[in-house]
Design an enzyme around this catalytic site. Structure first.
Site, mmCIF file in Angstrom:
data_model
loop_
_atom_site.group_PDB
_atom_site.id
_atom_site.type_symbol
_atom_site.label_atom_id
_atom_site.label_comp_id
_atom_site.label_asym_id
_atom_site.label_seq_id
_atom_site.Cartn_x
_atom_site.Cartn_y
_atom_site.Cartn_z
ATOM 1 N N LEU A 5 22.187 -5.923 -25.709
ATOM 2 C CA LEU A 5 21.851 -5.088 -26.874
ATOM 3 C C LEU A 5 22.722 -3.848 -26.974
ATOM 4 O O LEU A 5 22.365 -2.892 -27.666
ATOM 5 C CB LEU A 5 20.374 -4.681 -26.825
ATOM 6 N N CYS A 53 18.250 -0.982 -19.033
ATOM 7 C CA CYS A 53 17.433 -1.147 -20.240
ATOM 8 C C CYS A 53 16.635 -2.446 -20.193
ATOM 9 O O CYS A 53 15.433 -2.468 -20.469
ATOM 10 C CB CYS A 53 18.322 -1.111 -21.475
ATOM 11 N N HIS A 54 17.315 -3.551 -19.849
ATOM 12 C CA HIS A 54 16.641 -4.850 -19.852
ATOM 13 C C HIS A 54 16.954 -5.660 -18.605
ATOM 14 O O HIS A 54 16.646 -6.841 -18.542
ATOM 15 C CB HIS A 54 17.024 -5.649 -21.105
ATOM 16 N N GLY A 55 17.578 -5.033 -17.610
ATOM 17 C CA GLY A 55 17.750 -5.670 -16.319
ATOM 18 C C GLY A 55 18.859 -6.681 -16.213
ATOM 19 O O GLY A 55 18.706 -7.704 -15.533
ATOM 20 N N PRO A 85 19.098 -10.851 -19.239
ATOM 21 C CA PRO A 85 19.174 -11.460 -20.577
ATOM 22 C C PRO A 85 20.559 -11.463 -21.213
ATOM 23 O O PRO A 85 20.756 -12.115 -22.242
ATOM 24 C CB PRO A 85 18.215 -10.587 -21.390
#
Length: 230
Positions: A176, A194-196, A209
């Site tokens: 992202l 943020c999202h690993g 991701p």
């Protein structure tokens, strides 16, 4: 009766008028003399002229002559139109070209001597973070030994570097658009909190991701100790 002063004034005016008339007459005579030269001969170029143009009052009488004149006008108009179109196109393209400020940001020069081995330094390039990593021999050996079959976005380490000791990637997570942290994560490369998403020391996605590896920009090493990106 006029007194002496009046008579003197009238006499002076008459003398001035007489002098003016004489000067005018001299100027007229001089002009006439200059215009009276008729012995100058104008060269006759008639033997060198075409029969069709000897008579200045002659008009084009045949279809071929009129057609030639029309072709001449059309050709002159076409040349002028092409020149004007070229200028218009050049002006339009010039207005769309990048400004000097943008061109200055298109490339960045980095002195590699300022980056110690084992460290990753962040620069700003084209509005994005740029990661320059000075890899150790152990990191190079580890990344070269990774099997591409285990990777989500299969790329060998040699495909991502020009010089093995220098990794150049854009520091934008491919999930992202977050900015990863250098020298972090399960593989010691880059980690996006943020999202690993975890990247290795070659900038390849290993966990999380993010679908793709970190982007490798166009870069070169023109000489020892200098890196140019862009």
């Amino acid at each position: 009766m006029m007194n002496a002063v009046s008579r003197a004034y009238v006499r002076g005016g008459a003398q001035a008028l007489t002098s003016g008339l004489k000067a005018s007459a001299v100027a007229v005579n001089s002009m006439a003399n200059r215009q009276a030269h008729t012995d100058l001969q104008v060269p006759d170029f008639s033997p060198y002229r075409r029969e069709s143009v000897k008579d200045s009052r002659r008009r084009n009488e045949t279809a071929e002559e009129r057609k030639a004149f029309s072709y001449l006008l059309v050709g002159a108009g076409a040349v002028g139109g092409a020149y004007a179109a070229k200028g218009l196109v050049n002006t339009f393209i010039g207005s769309m070209s990048a400004s000097a400020e943008v061109l200055a940001m298109a490339k960045i020069e980095i002195k590699l001597a300022d980056i110690p081995e084992g460290k990753s330094v962040t620069f700003k390039w084209r509005g994005k973070p740029l990661f320059i990593r000075h890899r150790t021999a152990a990191e190079i050996e580890t990344e070269r030994g990774v099997a591409t079959s285990t990777l989500r976005d299969p790329e060998t380490d040699d495909q991502r570097v020009i010089k093995p000791e220098w990794l150049v990637v854009i520091g934008v997570c491919t999930h992202l658009g977050c900015v990863p942290i250098a020298n972090a994560g399960d593989w010691g490369g880059y980690y996006c909190p943020c999202h690993g998403s975890h990247y290795d020391a070659s900038g390849r996605i290993r966990k999380g991701p993010a679908p793709l590896n970190l982007e490798v920009p166009t870069h070169e090493f023109p000489n020892e100790g200098l890196l140019i990106v862009g």
